[in-house]
Write a protein that holds these residues in place. Structure first.
Motif, PDB file in Angstrom:
ATOM      1  N   GLN A 343       0.880  -1.188   0.042  1.00 25.63           N
ATOM      2  CA  GLN A 343      -0.070  -0.012   0.023  1.00 25.63           C
ATOM      3  C   GLN A 343       0.903   1.183   0.074  1.00 25.63           C
ATOM      4  O   GLN A 343       1.765   1.475  -0.771  1.00 25.63           O
ATOM      5  CB  GLN A 343      -1.033  -0.010   1.236  1.00 25.63           C
ATOM      6  CG  GLN A 343      -1.802  -1.162   1.236  1.00 25.63           C
ATOM      7  CD  GLN A 343      -2.865  -1.476   2.442  1.00 25.63           C
ATOM      8  OE1 GLN A 343      -2.351  -0.936   3.547  1.00 25.63           O
ATOM      9  NE2 GLN A 343      -3.862  -2.220   2.411  1.00 25.63           N
ATOM     10  N   PHE A 344       0.583   2.177   0.913  1.00 29.82           N
ATOM     11  CA  PHE A 344       1.318   3.537   0.995  1.00 29.82           C
ATOM     12  C   PHE A 344       2.862   3.119   1.251  1.00 29.82           C
ATOM     13  O   PHE A 344       3.140   2.288   2.043  1.00 29.82           O
ATOM     14  CB  PHE A 344       0.630   4.478   1.875  1.00 29.82           C
ATOM     15  CG  PHE A 344      -0.701   4.787   1.371  1.00 29.82           C
ATOM     16  CD1 PHE A 344      -0.851   5.750   0.417  1.00 29.82           C
ATOM     17  CD2 PHE A 344      -1.732   4.212   1.899  1.00 29.82           C
ATOM     18  CE1 PHE A 344      -1.973   6.227  -0.275  1.00 29.82           C
ATOM     19  CE2 PHE A 344      -3.067   4.744   1.180  1.00 29.82           C
ATOM     20  CZ  PHE A 344      -3.106   5.639   0.239  1.00 29.82           C
ATOM     21  N   LEU A 345       3.620   4.328   0.977  1.00 32.69           N
ATOM     22  CA  LEU A 345       4.943   4.233   1.266  1.00 32.69           C
ATOM     23  C   LEU A 345       5.224   5.112   2.327  1.00 32.69           C
ATOM     24  O   LEU A 345       6.288   4.675   3.359  1.00 32.69           O
ATOM     25  CB  LEU A 345       6.026   4.226   0.108  1.00 32.69           C
ATOM     26  CG  LEU A 345       7.456   4.262   0.312  1.00 32.69           C
ATOM     27  CD1 LEU A 345       7.745   2.611   0.525  1.00 32.69           C
ATOM     28  CD2 LEU A 345       8.287   4.580  -1.153  1.00 32.69           C
ATOM     29  N   GLY A 346       4.775   6.149   2.360  1.00 34.51           N
ATOM     30  CA  GLY A 346       4.938   7.262   3.337  1.00 34.51           C
ATOM     31  C   GLY A 346       4.585   6.706   4.852  1.00 34.51           C
ATOM     32  O   GLY A 346       3.318   6.144   5.102  1.00 34.51           O
ATOM     33  N   ASP A 347       5.408   6.880   5.847  1.00 33.80           N
ATOM     34  CA  ASP A 347       4.803   6.505   7.167  1.00 33.80           C
ATOM     35  C   ASP A 347       3.825   7.262   7.832  1.00 33.80           C
ATOM     36  O   ASP A 347       3.086   6.748   8.924  1.00 33.80           O
ATOM     37  CB  ASP A 347       6.160   6.507   8.226  1.00 33.80           C
ATOM     38  CG  ASP A 347       5.911   5.458   9.422  1.00 33.80           C
ATOM     39  OD1 ASP A 347       5.610   4.288   9.218  1.00 33.80           O
ATOM     40  OD2 ASP A 347       6.183   5.967  10.477  1.00 33.80           O
ATOM     41  N   GLY A 348       3.399   8.288   7.260  1.00 34.85           N
ATOM     42  CA  GLY A 348       2.533   9.161   7.899  1.00 34.85           C
ATOM     43  C   GLY A 348       1.067   8.681   7.455  1.00 34.85           C
ATOM     44  O   GLY A 348       0.021   8.797   7.796  1.00 34.85           O
ATOM     45  N   LEU A 349       0.967   7.739   6.356  1.00 33.20           N
ATOM     46  CA  LEU A 349      -0.139   6.899   5.885  1.00 33.20           C
ATOM     47  C   LEU A 349      -0.312   5.659   6.269  1.00 33.20           C
ATOM     48  O   LEU A 349      -1.108   4.759   6.590  1.00 33.20           O
ATOM     49  CB  LEU A 349      -0.283   7.099   4.479  1.00 33.20           C
ATOM     50  CG  LEU A 349      -0.623   8.580   3.909  1.00 33.20           C
ATOM     51  CD1 LEU A 349      -0.423   8.749   2.657  1.00 33.20           C
ATOM     52  CD2 LEU A 349      -2.113   8.840   4.275  1.00 33.20           C
TER      53      LEU A 349
END
Length: 551
Positions: A343-349
């Motif tokens: 899924q998403f790569l950014g840790d905020g997501l």
């Protein structure tokens, strides 16, 4: 020939039982009444049942009426048979299987240098011989049963001896004597008898049982490897930025071991190695642009990330996990924004930053699922590896989850959690909630919220993990509106605010291709904007490619 068919059959059965079978190559000297060796003929044809189906593997016997000599042939896959070298004369033909005569055809003439064609149709007998038809049907049934028994014995084995308890009714008299049958003055009593028994198993069943037992005793090894390549371009702020126009790469490999120790009890260990330079070293965001960066301790070094035991009790309603944990893996498990491999790569997501756990440690987690849509989770973990005792490094979480189908929609997961920690000797708390709701089989909406609280004396602190507000939202598409059936893609937005009014806005979109069952390729586009009270604001556009393999 004036004898009846029944008389012929009895004579033939007697001959089959008592007269030795003559080899097909017997000479005239062995049978003086036979014709000379050159006076031979033959018989050939097919054997079929009443439906016309070929009878394979049955024996056709030709019995010479004058000498009693017998010659045999076995039918092939098409039901055909051939007896090519028979002394001339008259023969009785019979068809047998399993040692029983199923059919007889009498008075077949074999002439010199000629092959008689006799196609045997094993049809019901004429009405005048109705009494014998029942006998023939019985013989055919017996032959079929004997063949089934032979097949069963050739493909089965006896199991290991098993102890079974059998209920038996006996009769006990006034003196305590036990009788198997009713006796005067004896009363019926039920008792139980243990007995050692064997049961038949097919060979395939025995092999599958052995393989299953070996699999349960063995250790499973798996590998999850990923390579993430990213680039950055400045969109806001000073032109001469250190991360403007740079490229980055980070490779990660997880080697994990799983062993089943007992029923519903497993052991798990995860060793991770990372190498490379992620963009987070030059782009100082409040959250990580590459979630794998949180695992990077030292370059090209193996680290024991997790090792724990898990067992399930009370009909698998209660799960207990203990060992070295990442406690956030068991809490806030959002279905649409929780897996950094697909899924998403950014840790905020990928995570809720308000959870505030930076390192793995010794811990314990319990998950209670009463199978009514509600789940309850609690966990405690060491959060500071440099602490001298557990009292100075306690991180605890509690969560209640509910599976619902609101307003006629498909299923959705709703969670509320509370966190408390005294990391670095400073107590702080946080709470939050998480939701993922299917709108259709294709579309899933998700959202998170988190709020962290500090003690009054630390309200001015700038530590990200101790005080902030956070929320994220987005949508995921899968099993539809995609290039391949198993692809998925999504768009998300996350905003983080610290106690000192620092703010981050992160937007990310991705498309994940499932190339094979074990190989995935995804494309990402991120935009991050940071505003700080004590530093210039900046923004970056960060495209990336992730290749992930699991086997």
């Amino acid at each position: 020939m004036t004898v009846t068919w029944l008389a012929r059959a009895l004579v033939l059965a007697t001959a089959v039982a008592w007269v030795p079978i003559a080899a097909a190559g017997q000479t005239a000297a062995q049978h003086p009444a036979a014709h000379a060796a050159d006076e031979r003929g033959g018989v050939s044809g097919t054997v079929r049942d009443a439906t016309g189906a070929a009878q394979t593997g049955v024996t056709v016997t030709a019995t010479h009426q004058s000498t009693g000599a017998q010659f045999t042939a076995t039918t092939d896959a098409q039901g055909g048979y051939a007896l090519p070298a028979l002394p001339v004369g008259r023969y009785d033909l019979s068809v047998g299987a399993g040692g029983l005569i199923l059919y007889a055809q009498l008075d077949v003439e074999v002439a010199v240098n000629r092959t008689a064609t006799v196609n045997i149709a094993m049809t019901p007998l004429p009405a005048s011989q109705a009494a014998d038809s029942d006998r023939q049907a019985l013989l055919e049934r017996i032959a079929a049963l004997e063949q089934r028994i032979a097949d069963l014995e050739s493909t089965t084995v006896l199991s290991e001896p098993e102890t079974r308890v059998r209920r038996v009714e006996v009769y006990v008299d006034e003196t305590g004597g036990v009788h198997d049958e009713p006796a005067p003055g004896a009363r019926p009593t039920a008792t139980y008898v243990r007995e050692r028994v064997y049961r038949r198993q097919t060979i395939n069943e025995k092999i599958e049982e052995a393989l299953s037992a070996a699999e349960e005793r063995s250790v499973s090894v798996g590998i999850d490897a990923a390579t993430v390549t990213q680039a950055s371009g400045r969109t806001q702020g000073a032109d001469a930025a250190p991360a403007d126009g740079n490229a980055y790469a980070l490779a990660s490999a997880d080697l994990f071991f799983t062993a089943k120790l007992a029923q519903y009890t497993i052991f798990f260990a995860d060793v991770v190695a990372l190498s490379g330079s992620p963009p987070d070293r030059e782009i100082p965001g409040l959250t990580l642009l590459n979630g794998y960066t949180a695992r990077l301790v030292n370059q090209n070094e193996l680290n024991l990330r997790e090792v724990w035991l898990r067992t399930e009790l009370f009909q698998q309603r209660l799960a207990l996990v203990a060992g070295r944990l990442d406690l956030t893996n068991y809490f806030d498990q959002n279905a649409a924004a929780n897996d950094e491999t697909t899924q998403f790569l950014g840790d905020g997501l990928v995570n809720n930053p308000a959870l505030g756990l930076a390192t793995n440690g010794t811990g314990f987690a319990a998950v209670f699922d009463p199978k009514i849509g509600l789940t309850f989770r609690v966990g405690v973990q060491q959060s500071n590896p440099d602490a001298m005792n557990l009292s100075d490094s306690i991180y605890s979480l509690a969560e209640v989850g509910y599976l619902a189908t609101p307003l006629g929609l498909p299923e959705g997961n709703y969670r509320v959690w509370y966190r408390a920690t005294n990391t670095a000797g400073t107590g702080s708390t946080a709470y939050g909630f998480s939701v993922d709701q299917k709108i259709s089989p294709i579309i899933t909406l998700f959202g998170r919220f988190g709020d962290g609280r500090l003690p009054a004396e630390l309200e001015g602190a700038t530590s990200f993990s101790l005080g902030h507000h956070f929320y994220s939202t987005g949508v995921q598409f899968q099993n539809g509106w995609v290039f391949n059936p198993w692809d998925n893609w999504g768009i998300g937005y996350a905003q983080t605010e610290l106690a000192d009014e620092s703010r981050e806005r992160l937007t990310e979109g991705y498309y994940n291709f499932r190339l094979t069952e074990r190989l995935r390729l995804s494309f990402h586009l991120q935009h991050i904007f940071e505003s700080r009270p004590d530093a210039p604001s900046f923004g970056y556009l960060v495209p990336g490619v992730r290749l992930q393999a699991a086997f």
